[in-house]
Design a protein around this motif. Structure first.
Motif, PDB file in Angstrom:
ATOM      1  N   THR A  96       0.741  -1.566  -0.170  1.00  0.00           N
ATOM      2  CA  THR A  96      -0.196   0.227  -0.080  1.00  0.00           C
ATOM      3  C   THR A  96       0.703   1.316  -0.165  1.00  0.00           C
ATOM      4  O   THR A  96       0.650   2.700  -0.549  1.00  0.00           O
ATOM      5  CB  THR A  96      -0.875   0.038   1.294  1.00  0.00           C
ATOM      6  N   TRP A  97       2.239   1.431  -0.005  1.00  0.00           N
ATOM      7  CA  TRP A  97       2.837   2.272   0.717  1.00  0.00           C
ATOM      8  C   TRP A  97       3.459   1.997  -0.745  1.00  0.00           C
ATOM      9  O   TRP A  97       4.083   2.678  -1.128  1.00  0.00           O
ATOM     10  CB  TRP A  97       3.886   1.975   1.631  1.00  0.00           C
ATOM     11  N   THR A  98       3.908   0.974  -1.237  1.00  0.00           N
ATOM     12  CA  THR A  98       4.730   1.711  -2.207  1.00  0.00           C
ATOM     13  C   THR A  98       3.937   1.076  -4.170  1.00  0.00           C
ATOM     14  O   THR A  98       4.895   1.298  -5.171  1.00  0.00           O
ATOM     15  CB  THR A  98       6.121  -0.007  -2.746  1.00  0.00           C
ATOM     16  N   LYS A  99       2.831   1.059  -3.865  1.00  0.00           N
ATOM     17  CA  LYS A  99       1.893   0.776  -5.301  1.00  0.00           C
ATOM     18  C   LYS A  99       1.290   1.546  -5.506  1.00  0.00           C
ATOM     19  O   LYS A  99       0.497   1.798  -6.655  1.00  0.00           O
ATOM     20  CB  LYS A  99       1.704  -0.488  -5.141  1.00  0.00           C
ATOM     21  N   GLN A 100       1.032   3.023  -4.897  1.00  0.00           N
ATOM     22  CA  GLN A 100       0.515   4.017  -5.200  1.00  0.00           C
ATOM     23  C   GLN A 100       0.995   5.074  -4.616  1.00  0.00           C
ATOM     24  O   GLN A 100       1.711   5.335  -3.701  1.00  0.00           O
ATOM     25  CB  GLN A 100      -1.179   3.898  -4.399  1.00  0.00           C
ATOM     26  N   MET A 101       0.646   6.420  -5.689  1.00  0.00           N
ATOM     27  CA  MET A 101       1.699   7.469  -4.705  1.00  0.00           C
ATOM     28  C   MET A 101       0.979   8.598  -4.176  1.00  0.00           C
ATOM     29  O   MET A 101      -0.194   8.009  -3.600  1.00  0.00           O
ATOM     30  CB  MET A 101       1.563   7.886  -6.682  1.00  0.00           C
ATOM     31  N   ARG A 122      -6.359  10.561   1.911  1.00  0.00           N
ATOM     32  CA  ARG A 122      -5.071  10.819   0.859  1.00  0.00           C
ATOM     33  C   ARG A 122      -4.559  12.404   1.200  1.00  0.00           C
ATOM     34  O   ARG A 122      -5.420  13.588   0.483  1.00  0.00           O
ATOM     35  CB  ARG A 122      -5.613  10.261  -0.741  1.00  0.00           C
ATOM     36  N   PHE A 123      -3.556  12.866   0.877  1.00  0.00           N
ATOM     37  CA  PHE A 123      -3.437  14.593   0.722  1.00  0.00           C
ATOM     38  C   PHE A 123      -2.770  14.451   0.166  1.00  0.00           C
ATOM     39  O   PHE A 123      -1.730  14.040  -0.916  1.00  0.00           O
ATOM     40  CB  PHE A 123      -2.090  14.429   2.383  1.00  0.00           C
ATOM     41  N   LEU A 124      -3.518  15.310  -0.691  1.00  0.00           N
ATOM     42  CA  LEU A 124      -3.535  16.046  -2.197  1.00  0.00           C
ATOM     43  C   LEU A 124      -3.466  17.462  -2.888  1.00  0.00           C
ATOM     44  O   LEU A 124      -4.314  18.000  -1.898  1.00  0.00           O
ATOM     45  CB  LEU A 124      -4.643  15.053  -3.077  1.00  0.00           C
ATOM     46  N   ARG A 125      -1.896  17.596  -3.041  1.00  0.00           N
ATOM     47  CA  ARG A 125      -1.609  19.081  -3.279  1.00  0.00           C
ATOM     48  C   ARG A 125      -2.401  19.548  -4.293  1.00  0.00           C
ATOM     49  O   ARG A 125      -2.333  19.292  -5.331  1.00  0.00           O
ATOM     50  CB  ARG A 125      -0.994  19.679  -2.995  1.00  0.00           C
ATOM     51  N   GLY A 126      -3.243  20.432  -4.922  1.00  0.00           N
ATOM     52  CA  GLY A 126      -3.913  20.089  -6.530  1.00  0.00           C
ATOM     53  C   GLY A 126      -5.030  19.122  -6.906  1.00  0.00           C
ATOM     54  O   GLY A 126      -5.293  19.280  -5.597  1.00  0.00           O
ATOM     55  N   GLU A 127      -5.592  19.101  -8.090  1.00  0.00           N
ATOM     56  CA  GLU A 127      -6.954  18.819  -8.132  1.00  0.00           C
ATOM     57  C   GLU A 127      -6.087  17.617  -8.547  1.00  0.00           C
ATOM     58  O   GLU A 127      -5.017  17.518  -9.379  1.00  0.00           O
ATOM     59  CB  GLU A 127      -7.511  19.322  -9.558  1.00  0.00           C
ATOM     60  N   LYS A 128      -7.420  16.301  -8.373  1.00  0.00           N
ATOM     61  CA  LYS A 128      -6.628  15.052  -8.283  1.00  0.00           C
ATOM     62  C   LYS A 128      -7.384  15.229 -10.487  1.00  0.00           C
ATOM     63  O   LYS A 128      -8.130  15.483 -10.522  1.00  0.00           O
ATOM     64  CB  LYS A 128      -8.318  14.175  -7.971  1.00  0.00           C
ATOM     65  N   LYS A 129      -6.780  13.913 -11.056  1.00  0.00           N
ATOM     66  CA  LYS A 129      -6.515  13.975 -11.864  1.00  0.00           C
ATOM     67  C   LYS A 129      -7.835  13.250 -12.677  1.00  0.00           C
ATOM     68  O   LYS A 129      -7.788  11.847 -11.636  1.00  0.00           O
ATOM     69  CB  LYS A 129      -4.694  13.690 -12.775  1.00  0.00           C
ATOM     70  N   TYR A 136      -5.199   0.048  -4.309  1.00  0.00           N
ATOM     71  CA  TYR A 136      -5.289   0.361  -2.851  1.00  0.00           C
ATOM     72  C   TYR A 136      -6.557   1.465  -2.458  1.00  0.00           C
ATOM     73  O   TYR A 136      -6.832   1.602  -1.770  1.00  0.00           O
ATOM     74  CB  TYR A 136      -4.780   0.694  -1.968  1.00  0.00           C
ATOM     75  N   ASP A 137      -7.087   1.966  -3.705  1.00  0.00           N
ATOM     76  CA  ASP A 137      -7.932   3.347  -3.922  1.00  0.00           C
ATOM     77  C   ASP A 137      -7.460   4.314  -2.276  1.00  0.00           C
ATOM     78  O   ASP A 137      -8.209   4.881  -2.086  1.00  0.00           O
ATOM     79  CB  ASP A 137      -9.684   2.979  -3.101  1.00  0.00           C
ATOM     80  N   TYR A 138      -5.931   4.506  -3.051  1.00  0.00           N
ATOM     81  CA  TYR A 138      -5.544   5.197  -2.076  1.00  0.00           C
ATOM     82  C   TYR A 138      -5.855   5.613  -0.332  1.00  0.00           C
ATOM     83  O   TYR A 138      -6.084   6.650   0.229  1.00  0.00           O
ATOM     84  CB  TYR A 138      -6.067   7.002  -2.118  1.00  0.00           C
TER      85      TYR A 138
END
Length: 178
Positions: A96-101, A122-129, A136-138
């Motif tokens: 879950t830590w290595t296969k998803q950004m 999920r911590f995300l800066r900016g808009e999701k693509k 793993y659905d983040y």
């Protein structure tokens, strides 16, 4: 952590189709996130009955098994599984830590009984693509520990898994701070 929180990030482990793709993978995300999750693994794997770190034992097995050979990430996890405490699946946790950004942020709140409730997003800066997908659905396997006014040493590890919406940590209602 800033580059890994961007929508343009990449997982630590990616499939490479052409040799020229390899050089682009050795970047801040690979090195900094890689070292962070190794540190996390070392801590959650604990120590064996002789006081030796289980992580170090797993690394020794990995080096002994693959000296002068090729190896893949899963081979490392297999070696670490052999050294891990009973019931711990390092492979399941670490994929879950290595296969998803990216990485999670953990939200800690109190329920109606004043116990701690732990959630992840999920911590995300900016808009999701639009094509932003994760196997793993983040969601991550997150080892969670804390200190409090009742004890200045780290608590036992509580696990928040990708299948959990939240976990409640019992017997924390009377804590003044965590």
């Amino acid at each position: 952590m800033v580059p890994d929180s961007a929508p343009s990030s990449h997982p630590i482990s990616v499939d490479v189709e052409r040799p020229e793709d390899i050089s682009g993978l050795f970047d801040t995300i690979s090195y900094r996130k890689g070292s962070s999750i190794n540190y996390m693994m070392e801590n959650f794997m604990g120590k064996n009955k002789d006081g030796e770190k289980n992580f170090n034992e797993g690394i020794k097995m990995y080096i002994d098994d693959y000296v002068y050979n090729n190896a893949e990430m899963i081979d490392l996890f297999d070696s670490l599984n052999k050294a891990a405490p009973d019931g711990m699946n390092v492979t399941e946790i670490m994929l879950t830590w290595t296969k998803q950004m990216g990485f999670p942020y953990v939200n800690v709140s109190r329920d109606k009984d004043n116990n701690l409730v732990i959630k992840q997003d999920r911590f995300l800066r900016g808009e999701k693509k639009d094509d932003d997908k994760s196997p793993y659905d983040y969601k991550w396997h997150i080892p969670f520990t804390y200190i409090s006014n009742a004890s200045k040493t780290t608590s036992k590890i509580y696990w928040l898994s990708p299948d959990d919406d939240s976990i409640t940590i019992p017997d924390t209602a009377n804590l003044k701070w965590v």
